[in-house]
Design an enzyme around this catalytic site. Structure first.
Site, mmCIF file in Angstrom:
data_model
loop_
_atom_site.group_PDB
_atom_site.id
_atom_site.type_symbol
_atom_site.label_atom_id
_atom_site.label_comp_id
_atom_site.label_asym_id
_atom_site.label_seq_id
_atom_site.Cartn_x
_atom_site.Cartn_y
_atom_site.Cartn_z
ATOM 1 N N HIS A 189 0.809 -1.225 0.000
ATOM 2 C CA HIS A 189 0.000 0.000 0.000
ATOM 3 C C HIS A 189 0.839 1.272 0.000
ATOM 4 O O HIS A 189 0.323 2.366 -0.233
ATOM 5 C CB HIS A 189 -0.996 0.004 1.172
ATOM 6 C CG HIS A 189 -0.405 0.365 2.495
ATOM 7 N ND1 HIS A 189 -0.010 -0.566 3.431
ATOM 8 C CD2 HIS A 189 -0.150 1.571 3.048
ATOM 9 C CE1 HIS A 189 0.447 0.044 4.506
ATOM 10 N NE2 HIS A 189 0.377 1.350 4.295
ATOM 11 N N ASP A 233 -0.232 -7.572 1.762
ATOM 12 C CA ASP A 233 0.334 -6.224 1.661
ATOM 13 C C ASP A 233 1.865 -6.283 1.563
ATOM 14 O O ASP A 233 2.582 -5.901 2.491
ATOM 15 C CB ASP A 233 -0.110 -5.413 2.879
ATOM 16 C CG ASP A 233 0.042 -3.920 2.683
ATOM 17 O OD1 ASP A 233 0.431 -3.501 1.583
ATOM 18 O OD2 ASP A 233 -0.230 -3.175 3.651
ATOM 19 N N SER A 277 4.373 2.562 8.001
ATOM 20 C CA SER A 277 3.994 1.518 7.045
ATOM 21 C C SER A 277 5.220 0.909 6.378
ATOM 22 O O SER A 277 6.175 1.608 6.043
ATOM 23 C CB SER A 277 3.111 2.104 5.932
ATOM 24 O OG SER A 277 1.819 2.349 6.369
#
Length: 282
Positions: free
Chosen positions: A82, A140, A234
């Site tokens: 992402h 992910d 992230s």
């Protein structure tokens, strides 16, 4: 993230984190039994020795200037799929605690390979308007191949081993390093922070319906700090004894706030091990 799963720099993202580096203490000077006629001035006790974060987590890098990432070989970085929503992923910065002082090693990215099953929830929607509490992501994973190899030195730049076994015992102590923001919606910090967590059971992780143990695991910060994650964390690698077991993907309550104690959800590296091997030959 607004309704986003991402921990990246945009103000529409989020999840909580506090910066902290590990500390090793030096023993204080011992009491001396002195004779009355001898005057000895004991040495001044040394202050605690701080271990730099990039030596605690030498596989951690800054990816695309908006995400974390992990060295898995001199020419490959593993991060979150992402992250491509918010960065072109043009380069990585390794071997430093500071993204501003030019002490690290920067390498350009040659190509990006995203996991074929990657999927992400409706991060673009307004969380309040649509009553969105969480946005998760599936599979992910993102691989970044570098144009030239990193000079791994065994101290500040080290390739993490890849987790092979899916079994993880709840309570296992783990950690990650990143440059994420301190508070929800803020920009990323320039200094790397180290976060200490422990693996949670599938039952605990599954209290959020977005959780799927097939490709996810979760961890919560250990006392007394109860570390979590926030914008910009992230893609950071969850590490145990030099082995990467997860990739930071989304966080409990991340649609609205960053807070200590919030569970951090990671993409389970062992679930993508075959794909990583196919792409990288590692």
């Amino acid at each position: 993230m607004t309704a986003s799963l991402s921990l990246v720099v945009l103000t529409v993202l989020a999840s909580c984190s506090r910066a902290c580096a590990g500390v090793a203490r030096v023993n204080s000077v011992e009491e001396l039994d002195l004779t009355p006629n001898v005057v000895i001035t004991p040495e001044k006790a040394q202050p605690p020795t701080e271990i730099p974060v990039n030596e605690r987590f030498p596989s951690a890098v800054l990816f695309g200037r908006t995400c974390g990432g992990t060295i898995i070989s001199p020419t490959w970085i593993l991060t979150a799929g992402h992250c491509t929503l918010f960065t072109g992923g043009r380069d990585v910065l390794a071997g430093t605690n500071n993204s501003e002082n030019d002490t690290g090693v920067r390498r350009r990215v040659k190509r990006l390979v995203i996991h074929p099953k990657f999927a992400v929830g409706p991060y673009w929607l307004d969380a309040d308007r649509y009553d969105i509490k969480q946005v998760g992501a599936r599979w992910d994973f993102l691989l970044a191949e570098l144009e030239s190899p990193l000079p791994l030195d065994g101290k500040t730049m080290v390739a993490a081993k890849l987790q092979e076994d899916a079994r993880l015992i709840p309570g296992t102590e783990v950690g990650y390093a990143g440059y994420g923001a301190e508070n929800h919606g803020e920009t990323m910090r320039h200094h790397m922070h180290g976060m200490d967590l422990e693996v949670q059971s599938d039952e605990e992780c599954g209290k959020l319906v977005e959780y799927d143990p097939q490709d996810m695991l979760c961890a919560r910060g250990r006392p007394p700090r109860y570390d979590s994650a926030c914008n910009g964390d992230s893609g950071s690698g969850l590490i145990r004894n030099g082995t990467i077991i997860g990739i930071a993907s989304w966080v409990e309550d991340d649609a609205t706030v960053c807070r200590n104690g919030a569970k951090v959800y990671f993409s389970r590296v062992s679930s993508a091990r075959h794909w990583i091997r196919q792409v990288t030959k590692i």
